[in-house]
Design an enzyme around this catalytic site. Structure first.
Site, PDB file in Angstrom:
ATOM      1  N   CYS A 286       0.814  -1.219   0.000  1.00 47.28           N
ATOM      2  CA  CYS A 286       0.000   0.000   0.000  1.00 47.28           C
ATOM      3  C   CYS A 286       0.841   1.259   0.000  1.00 47.28           C
ATOM      4  O   CYS A 286       0.329   2.366  -0.108  1.00 47.28           O
ATOM      5  CB  CYS A 286      -0.954  -0.019   1.186  1.00 47.28           C
ATOM      6  SG  CYS A 286      -2.072  -1.426   1.111  1.00 47.28           S
TER       7      CYS A 286
ATOM      8  N   HIS B 176      -8.986   3.671  -1.051  1.00 53.62           N
ATOM      9  CA  HIS B 176      -7.565   3.361  -1.110  1.00 53.62           C
ATOM     10  C   HIS B 176      -7.182   2.628  -2.389  1.00 53.62           C
ATOM     11  O   HIS B 176      -6.895   1.445  -2.384  1.00 53.62           O
ATOM     12  CB  HIS B 176      -7.214   2.531   0.138  1.00 53.62           C
ATOM     13  CG  HIS B 176      -5.774   2.179   0.268  1.00 53.62           C
ATOM     14  ND1 HIS B 176      -4.752   2.906  -0.298  1.00 53.62           N
ATOM     15  CD2 HIS B 176      -5.174   1.162   0.926  1.00 53.62           C
ATOM     16  CE1 HIS B 176      -3.600   2.336   0.001  1.00 53.62           C
ATOM     17  NE2 HIS B 176      -3.827   1.274   0.734  1.00 53.62           N
TER      18      HIS B 176
ATOM     19  N   CYS C 204     -13.264   1.192   8.736  1.00 50.95           N
ATOM     20  CA  CYS C 204     -12.491   0.754   7.577  1.00 50.95           C
ATOM     21  C   CYS C 204     -12.554   1.821   6.498  1.00 50.95           C
ATOM     22  O   CYS C 204     -13.603   2.426   6.270  1.00 50.95           O
ATOM     23  CB  CYS C 204     -13.067  -0.541   7.008  1.00 50.95           C
ATOM     24  SG  CYS C 204     -13.213  -1.856   8.234  1.00 50.95           S
TER      25      CYS C 204
ATOM     26  N   LYS D 184      -9.929   7.153   4.651  1.00 56.20           N
ATOM     27  CA  LYS D 184     -11.291   6.895   5.133  1.00 56.20           C
ATOM     28  C   LYS D 184     -12.320   7.386   4.124  1.00 56.20           C
ATOM     29  O   LYS D 184     -13.288   6.677   3.838  1.00 56.20           O
ATOM     30  CB  LYS D 184     -11.495   7.591   6.488  1.00 56.20           C
ATOM     31  CG  LYS D 184     -12.874   7.370   7.079  1.00 56.20           C
ATOM     32  CD  LYS D 184     -12.991   5.967   7.624  1.00 56.20           C
ATOM     33  CE  LYS D 184     -14.434   5.511   7.770  1.00 56.20           C
ATOM     34  NZ  LYS D 184     -15.112   5.266   6.489  1.00 56.20           N
TER      35      LYS D 184
END
Lengths: 402, 487
Positions: free
Chosen positions: A88, A347, A216, A343
């Site tokens: 990531c 992502h 998440c 958030k």
């Protein structure tokens, strides 16, 4: 003796797409959308770019292995392009490649672009990496860990270490998400733009205990990019207000957390190492006082929560108090995720690190619109990949070039 | 003197209340009511004949020197591989010596006792110091079928040797007769059974007595001397009838464990024998039999050494560690008999790279890690370079077994997103007494009762099924040690 990256490279221009479920776009369209904004901002012609670093994590979807995806999409004129992947933290890795190339003198102007097209998998969450692991030992011994399941474990260890109740921690991490949604609601490029309440976060369905749905980050498509050069060239191209790179650091696990007793499961050993080096590289002595704003890797609320301490901004065991005091809110002392963070942006792996830098860049240049902070000087981005027990932690510090 | 030197048992923790089977099927098969009392053991989704046999064998050899085991035999009617020696997987899981003789025994309910006789014969030759026998069966039957009610899942294990014998082998008699009470042809999932009355009248009550008579004649022992008569049989009254024919009193007849476990097929003679050994006294003569394409009877005599054998978990210990299950659908699901929508995350590719498996077999199957000979740091996995940051020596690690290390939970979560056949997936970091650590799946846990610091023991389980290729992947998982009060 190396003297670090500080002020050797400046950002000439940046671009970022709207993040979200971009059903109408493939990775190619996303890259062009970000790039157009970026090159216009940079004020140069595409032919002036001498090398590019392309960040894309999942080659199973998107543009596949190799570096062809970027030059195909942008029709780059036979220049060197390198695809990088570091979980990531891929976006920050692309940036690091371009910045180092300029700093080395190997080229004058370089492009870093990240993209991820996650919404072509057919299901929510990140794609499972199983097929990629079918030949590896990992595929035969590691539990079938999901991302939320990996990070949720931080909470169990943090509670045990600091003697925090389940409810208190749950409420604090809920506030982490509430703060980010407040910020994201003001950002037209964010995927999720609705403010939420603590009660709603705490009542959301559990994904991996104690993380609920609103703990998440979203899953979305997006791309972001930066064109970098030396401050001298930037000035020669007519740029006056410059944002320069003050530090670029990366720390990578070596199995110690996973196999040695020295780690207690409640923090990121990598981030602590990277942060120390980044502060040294940039000359920051007291991060809590000197840093104006941070964009951290809030893949999950608990990740952001422990990262406050790993960056030495909150004291050890002090994140809960800072969160509840509003220290990281937009009107707090060190605003965090002022753009809404992972958030609210979701992502798209390869893009996230560059998306964080994009917000720092806008804020430093006073171009952040409704979200604009007053007079920020130093911004920090923290871009994390992997799992708490084995990960890569990438950081950048950027600021106005004096 | 050759005989049994140790025993172990394993009955899975889940027990399906037979009322659940009956309740779901009574509309079509009301006759099931006759066998619907009590509970049957039920393998968890990650347990099969092999994993249960491994657990029974671990129980059996605890405290014994594994390097002195020269033969290992695995018996089961339901083995995961038709071609790949299953016993070899067990030997790897137990981290037995490389030069061990190994074999699978299968295809008859007699297989468990056949393996015992082979073990005894092996030790008798003097070439084998000890022979480890493990029998396990996870039985798959059709739904709404009497055998679904009768069957149970479980395993037992015996160590055969010539030192510190707890039950001396006195004699055995085998009868081979192709009496087909049931069969399962190649490629078939289920048994096909003939009429029960015929099986009882022409099969069991004729063939089993032949074997008993044979062993009594061979040994010169009279029926009335038998202290325990161990005869697996789903027809509850038959064993006592047969015993009566030899002057064995009804109270000497072992319970067939129908009410608490069910019949574990080829493992059941061993399961019942271990159960008998748990309460046996020196001097007891134990007669154990099995029926299947003939019959077999073996006579043991318990010695004084039985009082010196350290406590095993055994059959009684595993029976006591139980969790009642009322969900018949879950029972079927755990046996792969349903076709649910597990969603796209279940579509993953679980192919096992056999090269990788072989290189890492000690770790994957035997849970063997490393211990640095320079700094003493135990670590998992074993690596070329010591993980201790103060050490970092290269090539200093020797094998270090982790499977029997007591562990505790360091971090954990309960994950509803990831794919598992028993959601939510529970996993986390386990730290061991030797200070090694790693991430493991949890199994046989109590949901909502996981916490940091909870003690665990490691168990050998199925990790994944590679269905397109028919490969079952095994690895180790952490099983929380749950006190009876909490269960």
């Amino acid at each position: 003796m190396a003297d670090g990256i500080k002020d050797k490279v400046a950002i000439l221009g940046m671009g970022c797409t709207k993040f979200g479920e971009r059903w109408d776009c493939g990775p190619e369209q996303l890259m062009v959308e970000a790039f157009q904004e970026c090159i216009e901002d940079a004020g140069i012609d595409k032919s002036q770019i001498q090398a590019a670093w392309f960040g894309q994590c999942y080659d199973e979807i998107g543009t596949g292995k190799g570096s062809l995806g970027l030059p195909f999409a942008l029709r780059l004129p036979y220049i060197p392009v390198t695809r990088v992947e570091n979980f990531c933290a891929t976006g920050t890795e692309a940036f690091r490649g371009a910045v180092y190339a300029v700093a080395s003198g190997a080229c004058d102007i370089a492009l870093a672009q990240g993209v991820e097209k996650l919404k072509d998998t057919g299901y929510g969450g990140l794609p499972a990496m199983d097929s990629a692991n079918s030949g590896s030992l990992t595929g035969q011994v590691m539990p079938n860990i999901s991302a939320p399941g990996a990070f949720a474990q931080l909470a169990s260890a943090y509670r045990a270490k600091h003697n925090v109740s389940y409810e208190d921690l749950k409420r604090a991490i809920a506030q982490v998400s509430v703060k980010s949604h407040d910020n994201g609601s003001k950002n037209p490029k964010a995927h999720l733009r609705k403010p939420i309440s603590i009660d709603r976060v705490m009542a959301s369905p559990i994904i991996a205990d104690p993380l609920g749905l609103f703990d998440c980050c979203g899953v979305s498509d997006g791309s972001a990019c930066a064109i970098v050069t030396t401050p001298e060239i930037a000035k020669s191209l007519g740029k006056t207000d410059l944002v320069s790179v003050k530090a670029l650091q990366l720390a990578v696990s070596n199995g110690q957390e996973q196999s040695h007793k020295s780690w207690d499961g409640s923090y990121f050993a990598t981030t602590r190492n990277a942060a120390k080096r980044a502060y040294e590289e940039s000359g920051i002595k007291n991060p809590r006082e000197e840093i104006s704003m941070i964009e951290v890797h809030d893949c999950f609320s608990i990740t952001e929560f422990v990262t406050y301490e790993d960056l030495f901004i909150s004291p050890e065991g002090g994140a809960l108090k800072d969160v509840m005091d509003g220290f990281y809110n937009s009107d707090g002392q060190v605003p965090c995720q002022i753009d809404g963070g992972l958030k609210c942006f979701g992502h798209p792996i390869g893009a996230s690190g560059l998306r964080m830098l994009y917000e720092m860049y806008l804020q430093l240049l006073g171009r952040a619109g409704e979200r604009q902070l007053s007079d920020p000087k130093i911004g920090l981005t923290h871009n994390l990949g992997g799992f708490p027990f084995s990960n890569v932690s990438a950081m950048s510090i950027v600021g106005l070039y004096e | 003197m050759v005989g049994i030197t140790s025993y172990g048992g394993y009955i899975p923790r889940l027990r399906l209340n037979r009322g659940a089977i009956y309740g779901a099927n009574a509309w079509m098969a009301p006759g099931l009511i006759g066998s619907a009392g009590g509970e049957r053991s039920m393998a968890n989704w990650d347990e099969d004949s092999l994993t249960m046999a491994v657990e029974a064998a671990r129980d059996c050899i605890a405290g014994f020197d594994k390097t002195k085991i020269d033969a290992a035999y695995l018996a089961s009617l339901n083995l995961p591989f038709e071609d790949r020696q299953n016993c070899g997987i067990m030997a790897a899981a137990l981290n037995l010596e490389e030069n061990v003789e190994s074999a699978d025994f299968t295809a008859s309910n007699r297989a468990g006792l056949s393996a015992v006789i082979s073990g005894i014969n092996a030790v008798k030759t003097g070439d084998y110091r000890n022979a480890l026998i493990a029998a396990g069966d996870r039985r798959i039957t059709k739904m709404a079928y009497l055998h679904e009610l009768w069957a149970g899942d479980g395993a037992a294990s015996l160590l055969i040797g010539s030192e510190n014998v707890i039950a001396e082998f006195k004699g055995a008699c085998s009868i081979t007769d192709d009496f087909v009470d049931h069969f399962r042809g190649h490629g078939q999932q289920f048994d096909y059974n003939w009429e029960e009355r015929w099986i009882k009248d022409e099969g069991i009550t004729k063939l089993v007595p032949k074997a008993i008579k044979g062993v009594l004649n061979k040994t010169g022992v009279e029926g009335k001397e038998i202290a325990r008569f161990v005869m697996p049989c789903v027809f509850g009254r038959v064993p006592a009838q047969i015993a009566g024919g030899f002057d064995i009193a009804p109270e000497k007849v072992s319970d067939n464990m129908h009410m608490v476990c069910g019949d574990t097929a080829s493992a059941h003679p061993l399961v019942m024998l271990v159960s008998a050994l748990e309460t046996a006294a020196p001097g007891d003569k134990i007669l154990v039999t099995a029926f299947g394409q003939g019959a077999v009877a073996i006579l043991f005599e318990v010695t004084e050494n039985i009082t010196k054998l350290s406590k095993r978990n055994g059959i009684s210990g595993s029976l006591a560690d139980k969790k009642e299950e009322m969900n018949y659908i879950k029972f079927l699901s755990h046996r792969g008999m349903l076709n649910q929508d597990w969603m796209m995350r279940a579509e993953g590719n679980y192919k096992t790279a056999l090269t990788t498996l072989y290189r890492n077999r000690k770790m994957i199957l035997g849970m063997v890690g490393g211990k640095c000979t320079k700094c003493g740091t135990a670590q998992y996995p074993k690596a070329e370079i010591c993980v201790n940051p103060e050490c970092g020596e290269i090539g200093t690690q020797e094998d270090c077994e982790f499977a029997d290390q007591p562990g505790t939970i360091k971090t954990y979560t309960s994950d509803l997103l990831t794919y598992t056949l028993d959601p939510p997936a529970h996993y986390g970091m386990i730290t061991f007494e030797n200070e090694g650590r790693s991430m493991f799946d949890f199994t046989d846990y109590e949901q909502g009762k996981i916490e940091v610091g909870l003690p665990v023991k490691m168990v050998f389980r199925i990790r994944n099924f590679d269905n397109p290729r028919g490969f079952t992947q095994y690895y180790w998982k952490a099983k929380p040690v749950i006190s009876k009060e909490e269960a």
